[in-house]
Design a protein around this motif. Sequence first.
Motif, mmCIF file in Angstrom:
data_model
loop_
_atom_site.group_PDB
_atom_site.id
_atom_site.type_symbol
_atom_site.label_atom_id
_atom_site.label_comp_id
_atom_site.label_asym_id
_atom_site.label_seq_id
_atom_site.Cartn_x
_atom_site.Cartn_y
_atom_site.Cartn_z
ATOM 1 N N ASP A 215 67.291 -34.936 4.521
ATOM 2 C CA ASP A 215 66.466 -34.213 5.478
ATOM 3 C C ASP A 215 65.245 -35.081 5.794
ATOM 4 O O ASP A 215 64.464 -35.403 4.897
ATOM 5 C CB ASP A 215 66.035 -32.881 4.868
ATOM 6 C CG ASP A 215 65.305 -32.027 5.881
ATOM 7 O OD1 ASP A 215 65.803 -30.949 6.186
ATOM 8 O OD2 ASP A 215 64.229 -32.452 6.370
ATOM 9 N N LEU B 48 61.779 -33.150 5.003
ATOM 10 C CA LEU B 48 61.569 -32.551 3.684
ATOM 11 C C LEU B 48 61.971 -33.474 2.540
ATOM 12 O O LEU B 48 61.604 -33.238 1.396
ATOM 13 C CB LEU B 48 62.335 -31.233 3.591
ATOM 14 C CG LEU B 48 61.923 -30.190 4.630
ATOM 15 C CD1 LEU B 48 62.856 -28.976 4.569
ATOM 16 C CD2 LEU B 48 60.475 -29.753 4.426
ATOM 17 N N GLN C 157 64.798 -33.839 1.110
ATOM 18 C CA GLN C 157 65.877 -33.418 0.208
ATOM 19 C C GLN C 157 67.117 -34.260 0.481
ATOM 20 O O GLN C 157 67.486 -34.524 1.626
ATOM 21 C CB GLN C 157 66.194 -31.928 0.361
ATOM 22 C CG GLN C 157 67.122 -31.446 -0.761
ATOM 23 C CD GLN C 157 67.167 -29.921 -0.877
ATOM 24 O OE1 GLN C 157 66.237 -29.232 -0.503
ATOM 25 N NE2 GLN C 157 68.253 -29.414 -1.412
ATOM 26 N N ALA D 207 62.446 -39.210 -5.743
ATOM 27 C CA ALA D 207 61.735 -37.936 -5.564
ATOM 28 C C ALA D 207 61.672 -37.563 -4.085
ATOM 29 O O ALA D 207 61.611 -38.446 -3.216
ATOM 30 C CB ALA D 207 60.316 -38.045 -6.124
ATOM 31 N N VAL D 208 61.670 -36.261 -3.833
ATOM 32 C CA VAL D 208 61.612 -35.795 -2.443
ATOM 33 C C VAL D 208 60.379 -36.335 -1.730
ATOM 34 O O VAL D 208 60.456 -36.740 -0.563
ATOM 35 C CB VAL D 208 61.645 -34.246 -2.348
ATOM 36 C CG1 VAL D 208 63.017 -33.724 -2.686
ATOM 37 C CG2 VAL D 208 60.579 -33.593 -3.203
ATOM 38 N N GLU D 209 59.246 -36.365 -2.429
ATOM 39 C CA GLU D 209 58.019 -36.789 -1.746
ATOM 40 C C GLU D 209 58.069 -38.267 -1.366
ATOM 41 O O GLU D 209 57.479 -38.683 -0.367
ATOM 42 C CB GLU D 209 56.778 -36.484 -2.591
ATOM 43 C CG GLU D 209 56.708 -37.144 -3.961
ATOM 44 C CD GLU D 209 57.272 -36.270 -5.056
ATOM 45 O OE1 GLU D 209 58.203 -35.499 -4.779
ATOM 46 O OE2 GLU D 209 56.777 -36.361 -6.202
ATOM 47 N N ALA E 107 60.172 -38.389 1.718
ATOM 48 C CA ALA E 107 59.471 -37.748 2.834
ATOM 49 C C ALA E 107 58.226 -38.535 3.256
ATOM 50 O O ALA E 107 57.506 -38.107 4.153
ATOM 51 C CB ALA E 107 59.092 -36.319 2.454
ATOM 52 N N LEU F 26 55.548 -39.069 1.439
ATOM 53 C CA LEU F 26 54.329 -38.378 0.994
ATOM 54 C C LEU F 26 53.912 -38.775 -0.416
ATOM 55 O O LEU F 26 53.012 -38.162 -0.989
ATOM 56 C CB LEU F 26 54.552 -36.861 1.034
ATOM 57 C CG LEU F 26 54.858 -36.285 2.412
ATOM 58 C CD1 LEU F 26 55.254 -34.818 2.294
ATOM 59 C CD2 LEU F 26 53.662 -36.432 3.326
#
Lengths: 752, 352
Positions: A619, A622, A624, A743-745, A748, A750
């Motif tokens: 995604d 996000l 994911q 990690a998702v961040e 993304a 972030l």
Amino acid sequence: MAELAGSATHLRHGSSIGQPLTRRDGLLKVTGQARYAADNHPPGMLHAALAVSSIARGRVTGLDVEAARAHPGVVAVMTPANRPALALHPDDKASPFVFRMDLLQDDMVRYAGQPIAVVIGETLEAATEGAALLAPRYAAEPARTGLDEGEVFIPPMVGIGAPSEVRHGDVEAGLAAAAARIEAVYETPAQYHNAMEPHAIVAAWEGDRLSIDTPSQGLTWARDRIAGLFGIAVEDIEIRSPFLGGGFGSKGLIAGPQVLGILAARLVGRPVKLVLRREQMYGPVGHRAPTRQTLRLGADAAGGLTAIQHHVRTASSSFDDFFEPAGGVTHTLYASPAIVTTSDAVRLDTGTPMFMRAPGEASGSIALEGAIDEMAAACGMDPLEFRLRNYAEVEPTTGKPFSSKALRECYAQGAARFGWAGRPLAPRQMRDADGLLVGWGVGTATFPALMFQGQARAVLRADGSGVVEIGAQDMGQGAWTALAQIAADSLGLGIDQVEFRAGHSGLPDAGIAGGSAHTATAGMAIHGAGADAIARLAELAMADGRSPLFGAGNAGVVAREGRLLRRDDESRGETYAEILARAGLGEIEGRGTGAMDPAAQEHYAMHAHGAVFAEVKVDPELGQIRATRLVGAFAAGRIINPRMVQSQYYGGMIWGVSFALHEAAVVDPRSGRVMNANLGEYHVPVNADLPSLEAILVEEVDPHVNALGIKGVGEIGVTGSAGAVANAVWHATGVRVRRFPIAVEAVAGLAG
Amino acid sequence: MNRFDYIRPATVAEAVAAAAVPGSAYLAAGTNLLDLMKGGVMRPARLVDLARVPGLDAIEALPDGGLRIGARVRNADLAYDPGFARRFPAVAEALLSGASAQLRNAATVGGNLLQRTRCAYFYDPASACNKREPGAGCDAREGENRLHAVLGWSEQCIATHPSDFCVPLVALGAVVEIEGQAGRREVPLEEFHRLPGTTPERESVLAPGELVVAVRLPGEAAGFAGHARYVKLRERTSYAFAVVSAAACLRLEDGAIAEARLALGGVAAKPWRVPAAEAVLQGARPGAEAFRQAAEAALAEAQPSGENGFKIELARRILVRALTLAAAGTPERLPALPASPLASHSGVSLHG
């Protein structure tokens, strides 16, 4: 194992080897009839509960033993003050394969989760509450928890006896001459084995004789270690380990808590059961140590590697040595005129790390495969093309030829099945109908083809049936089935005519079910034992004037379906039963040994190989990630049971996905405690995380590894897969995440 | 395990009377409580088992078109109740994105509201935790706090409420029915959970011994059924708590947003309704710009409580996503991966 299901539903065409038999123990397991260690309840059995340390370093200064003893149902509290004597100090270390244990030898605490007392009760509830009532007091010292804490040193060896430094060629010259270079730092976390079945033991003493039910990947080693610790004869120890609910290396050697169960039984003079709680699996039974790996690669204008430098920082415990040998894959995988691997380490206040499925190879592979991908990108090449460009025709660091290597076929078959052709070179080019980013990645799988030492016994009985005995272990991988197939072929019998006995220390030593070497080691021992029994039977027949085989000497005989036949005239033969009956024998016995052939080892590099292709969807906002498709193609010599092997590859590939996307122990940097020591928060993939898996069994004939041509399949699936997934994430997003799990961040955009 | 009294009352009145004894805890499915007891985190002196209490397991239609859901209704039974899922699809989606199938088959509505935080320091009796032991301190504050709160936290506690179910419930104005020794009372779910402040051990407005007997969804909440979604970002596809999540329920009139109901999960000690963001959207045309403005408003007060600043932007993004999906229309069937950002977005609306 009379309860093991037969295989009457399977059609056999000649040999059992190669047939995709279903698990012979499957029915027992799915109906709950397979008896695991903790299912045993001998009369008079008590329950033991561990009390473990909540500090990572320091001393226990007080335990409220009286409160625990006073709790209804508590029978005894074992502490350093009253723990029965041992013949060896638990910190004695006779060889690299002997690991130090925490057996209540003193009040020192060396890691969080270390056993500091054992409470024995009439019920599990009483023992558990007794352990809670001990309310330990400590003198704590600051915990060392990170790869930058404490003194950095170079361990004399890594893994078990591997050099901590390997130098081949001149890396600096190679890098200087390179047209393109990359340098990257990859980080992998501490991981825990998390076998479904926790370590468990039911121990009963009768005088100085000891009877044990416990899961073990290595019965003879376990028995020898226990004999040494207690100063008793190996003949006086019986260990039953018919089934393991997973081991993954954590049950390779007997662990401290299992010995504490034996000590508890000694203390109270009654049988004792001790089962670790899930959170107690995160300390005294091993883990995969964290690593930080620095890779420097150079390539010439044509995409040929000029240098690979791979440095590994890892950690062991403060009191013992196991150093994740993550540089090993770099020695064998890609051709380069210069390859240097080095390791250094720190000592942390953790339990001692231990082999965990593909120890070294898993951590090293994800880093190397990432760096190779980065190098391919720097050269503007397709990552598969780059790997083929740097295909190692001989083992790069030794110059030895490979005993066999069908990796090209793995790449080709895997790529074709996956549909690799047409993959855009640049990242972040593909989206699905829903706008999710799509990426494709590849990783090369490799694992050494090892063998330990093992023995087996084969018997042909008067009724023509056979018995094969070996102290082998089925930890879920399918040994009950695959080894029985080898046993049947070794005796020239159908699988249902052979009683296959395993999982017991009274049987011949099968070595350890580890290193992906069990089928080869135990299989060769069985193969030899069966052949020996047949040879003895043939001698009887050929020397007997009443036998149709009399005088077959030079032409020889073959064993098939319970009969010996003249090789030069198969119409002349007779049954095993007839030969034994005429000789007046109730049975005839053969013995066999399985071991690595040192001459072959000297001349050849022996490894299994594979190629894994992964698709992920991400995604974009996000972060994911989902691994939507994995195709692995593996060549590992002769395949005994393709169904079991496919399952092993699936399992390994799932571990690879877990390594790349899910799995990490979260350690509090102040306390040194693992904060997610449960299966709810220590994430491993669920079924929904793996919608499509495919494993291709690429044909490979290896005439050198052993007579059966078996290489082993238990661990290779982890390697390659983890890197393929991580590379696919880069291809989907254009973000190269070098810290695992991803990690998702980070994806993304972030991450701090 | 420590010894405790086990009471199995026959009626709600008996249950409430039994739980009036200090140190009591109600037991429903026990999917959270029993783990806490085994871990030594909670040591109730008395368990009052609600398994045999009648009248707590019904899903009843109300005259206003709403539903009254008994506190002991299982998560899975509620999610798969056709009438419920049709009227409150975002709530069903949230339920099915929670925990695992096995847990959903056991866990109850009341238990879901009252589940404890998943903060690892709360579960670890050796760590300092003001929620577990008032005044002890908070080891999460300087510890592993990547998934902790970014809204409504205090120096005393940065834990989050882990529920998915509560997020759309709070957006839709659910009401909690409570039975106590003094009789029955009702509290809007939005006021049911408390922020930590200086008393993080007090997680809800329940007085000791009070029992949640039902949750009510008002009839007007069904008016959002055509444009109602729940989206949850998590680190594996099932059996993982939300990193952040959002419920978005819209009532569209003539192509504009007549009313929006929005809430966030995984960001605070309670399911976090965002009235400021709802106000931004009132009368607006649905679209990326309006959604982003709403998300900015929703997180205006957010502050990292540790190494978790990324959650603020992720929360904005997931609210935008939930709004985008809700505006596109509730799909006729829930996605095979409920609430997942990775579920197919191209649902076909047969509602509204």
